[in-house]
Design a protein around this motif. Structure first.
Motif, short mmCIF file in Angstrom:
data_model
loop_
_atom_site.label_atom_id
_atom_site.label_comp_id
_atom_site.label_asym_id
_atom_site.label_seq_id
_atom_site.Cartn_x
_atom_site.Cartn_y
_atom_site.Cartn_z
N LYS A 21 0.80 -1.13 -0.02
CA LYS A 21 0.14 0.02 -0.04
C LYS A 21 0.85 1.31 -0.02
O LYS A 21 0.44 2.15 -0.69
CB LYS A 21 -0.77 0.08 1.18
N GLU A 22 2.01 1.09 0.47
CA GLU A 22 2.96 2.51 0.63
C GLU A 22 3.11 2.95 -0.84
O GLU A 22 3.47 4.10 -0.96
CB GLU A 22 4.26 2.00 1.35
N SER A 23 2.99 2.05 -1.81
CA SER A 23 3.44 2.64 -3.09
C SER A 23 2.31 3.30 -3.75
O SER A 23 2.21 3.88 -4.93
CB SER A 23 3.65 1.60 -4.15
N GLY A 24 1.07 3.64 -3.12
CA GLY A 24 -0.18 4.33 -3.41
C GLY A 24 -0.67 4.05 -4.80
O GLY A 24 -0.96 2.89 -4.76
N LYS A 25 -0.62 4.92 -5.61
CA LYS A 25 -1.16 4.48 -7.11
C LYS A 25 -0.38 3.76 -7.79
O LYS A 25 -0.76 3.19 -9.04
CB LYS A 25 -1.78 5.70 -7.75
N CYS A 63 2.39 3.60 -12.39
CA CYS A 63 1.17 3.02 -12.08
C CYS A 63 0.89 1.92 -13.06
O CYS A 63 -0.04 1.11 -12.93
CB CYS A 63 -0.10 4.27 -12.20
#
Ligand SMILES: [Zn+2]
Ligand SMILES: [Zn+2]
Length: 476
Positions: A21-25, A63
């Motif tokens: 999740k730390e990588s966001g998008k 992304c």
């Protein structure tokens, strides 16, 4: 062809998804090392260790793309090689709610899978998971070294508090049978999860029979799963008051056959099998590997120790129930206890001291040895010296165990209350937490937590493999 299953402890899965999740998008990536278990119908890959990357160990991150850096790959492959484990990588597609491998994923995967098939010990292979947005949809496959192709995984099990079963190609939500209509309106109730679980009950005596009946009432075994249970004993007249579904004409029949008859009559749609076997038989232990929860309603520490060991080895939460009535002169003590061992989240029955190793060893002795101890008066509850028992004590304690089962899988305030002690005479209940002991021979650092089918002799302490010799030899 056996079905392929990937299994995480809830604790490991949470750590992994937190990192992802730390990588966001942007897409993200994690390597995991997996042991293996063979059950009659399935090959189960159990996450033994995660290799969480530093930011600089991932490259081309965007992304729509992600790659592990070579050093990160070599370190992870090196550790897997050293320990004879399989390697399964997980990456994310944050842009999709229906995750599917891309053609780039596939070509990368085949190349690495072929490399592992060529260089790694026979039992090791390679697998891939792609998780979509929300981490509740996925595609996964495992390389079959004999057939030289990827075999799809349609079930990822995340076992602990809370429990999740991710199914691929899930048909649109089946409306639950009306039988469970009153359950489904309880806030937080998840009938679908109950119907996806596999639960093994060991023992069909006073406690086990009530546990078994309650699992039928919850609809376990309804869809993608089963209930399995075993007991090698036959029904005696003195069991009748404590097994509500047993009848006088069934005295002398195996308890397992009586339970099966009951399930077939009452809940014919559920997938239930009751075995007239001892849990010491390897046939039973091979079935247990596939369970998502083990419930032990046994009366001896030998069986407890065996179940505790299987739970640790195959990362399966284990709920143990015991009841006891202890005469003291003209009065008596009546107690019940329930301990839940959740691998990677709580200590086990050895950590808590619930199992007495000396008694456990005695329980596992052959009949001859047992007979000698029995004559000497060391063994409780034989045919010659029956233990006192009564339905209402079994009822309270086994339904408390079912309550713990639901608290565990729904994570309904479970942690910190994994041990319950009920005292009938004082009408009190005590709860406690069981911490993991790093020195525990079952679930500690030198134990066999998550080791799968690996031989005990080959197990190594995972904590000091950092200077792995294979690292430098590997070229990926
Ligand atoms: Zn991808
Ligand atoms: Zn332990």
């Amino acid at each position: 062809m056996k079905r392929q299953i990937i299994r995480f402890s809830t604790a490991n899965f949470n750590v992994m998804t937190k990192t992802l999740k730390e990588s966001g998008k942007d897409e993200s990536f994690v390597y995991g090392l997996f042991s293996k278990a063979q059950s009659p119908d399935c090959e189960i890959y159990i996450c033994r260790q995660l290799m969480l990357p530093d930011k600089n160990e991932l490259k081309n991150q965007s992304c729509v793309s992600i790659e592990p850096d070579k050093k990160y790959q070599i370190t992870s492959y090196g550790l897997a090689y050293d320990q004879g484990l399989s390697i399964i990588d997980t990456h994310t597609h944050p842009f999709s709610t229906n995750a599917r491998f891309s053609s780039i994923d596939d070509s990368y995967g085949i190349e690495n899978a072929k490399y592992i098939a060529k260089k790694f010990p026979e039992d090791c292979t390679m697998g891939m998971i792609v998780l979509g947005n929300g981490f509740d949809n996925f595609e996964a496959h495992i390389w079959n070294r004999k057939k030289k192709n990827f075999v799809p995984v349609n079930r990822i099990e995340i076992l602990g508090a809370p429990t999740k079963i991710l199914m691929n190609n899930r048909k649109s939500k089946v409306k639950s049978n009306d039988a469970y209509a009153r359950h489904c309106i309880i806030p937080g109730w998840n009938q679908e999860l109950l119907e996806d679980l596999k639960v093994f009950v060991c023992g069909l005596g006073g406690n086990g029979a009530l546990i078994f009946d309650s699992l039928l009432a919850l609809g376990i075994g309804g869809k993608n799963d089963w209930i399995r249970t075993c007991d090698p004993d036959v029904l005696e007249a003195s069991n009748l008051p404590r097994i509500p579904y047993a009848y006088p004409e069934e005295v002398g029949m195996p308890k397992a056959d009586i339970a099966q008859l009951h399930a077939d009559n009452k809940t014919p749609k559920l997938n239930v099998r009751c075995y007239n076997e001892d849990v010491k038989e390897s046939k039973m232990q091979n079935i247990i590997k596939e369970a998502n929860i083990i419930i032990g309603a046994v009366d001896n520490d030998g069986a407890r120790q065996l179940l505790n060991g299987l739970a640790s080895r195959y990362m399966i939460p284990y709920i143990d129930i015991g009841t006891e009535i202890i005469p003291e002169g003209l009065a008596y003590e009546a107690i019940g206890q329930i301990q839940t061992f959740v691998p990677c989240q709580t200590g086990c029955l050895i950590c808590s001291g619930a199992i007495n190793p000396a008694t456990a060893a005695m329980d596992m002795m052959n009949e001859e040895g047992n007979a000698a101890y029995e004559r000497a008066g060391y063994v409780r509850g034989t045919n010659e010296t029956p233990t006192p028992s009564v339905l209402h004590l079994n009822g309270v304690v086994s339904h408390l165990a079912i309550s713990q089962f639901l608290r565990l899988i729904f994570n309904d305030g479970f942690r910190g209350k994994e041990y319950l002690h009920y005292n009938r005479q004082t009408a009190t209940m005590m709860s406690a937490s069981v911490e993991q002991n790093n020195d525990c021979p079952a679930c500690g650092l030198k134990g066999y937590l998550g080791a799968g089918d690996e031989d005990e002799a080959e197990l190594e302490d995972l904590s000091d493999l950092k200077d792995s010799k294979a690292f430098e030899k590997m070229k990926v």
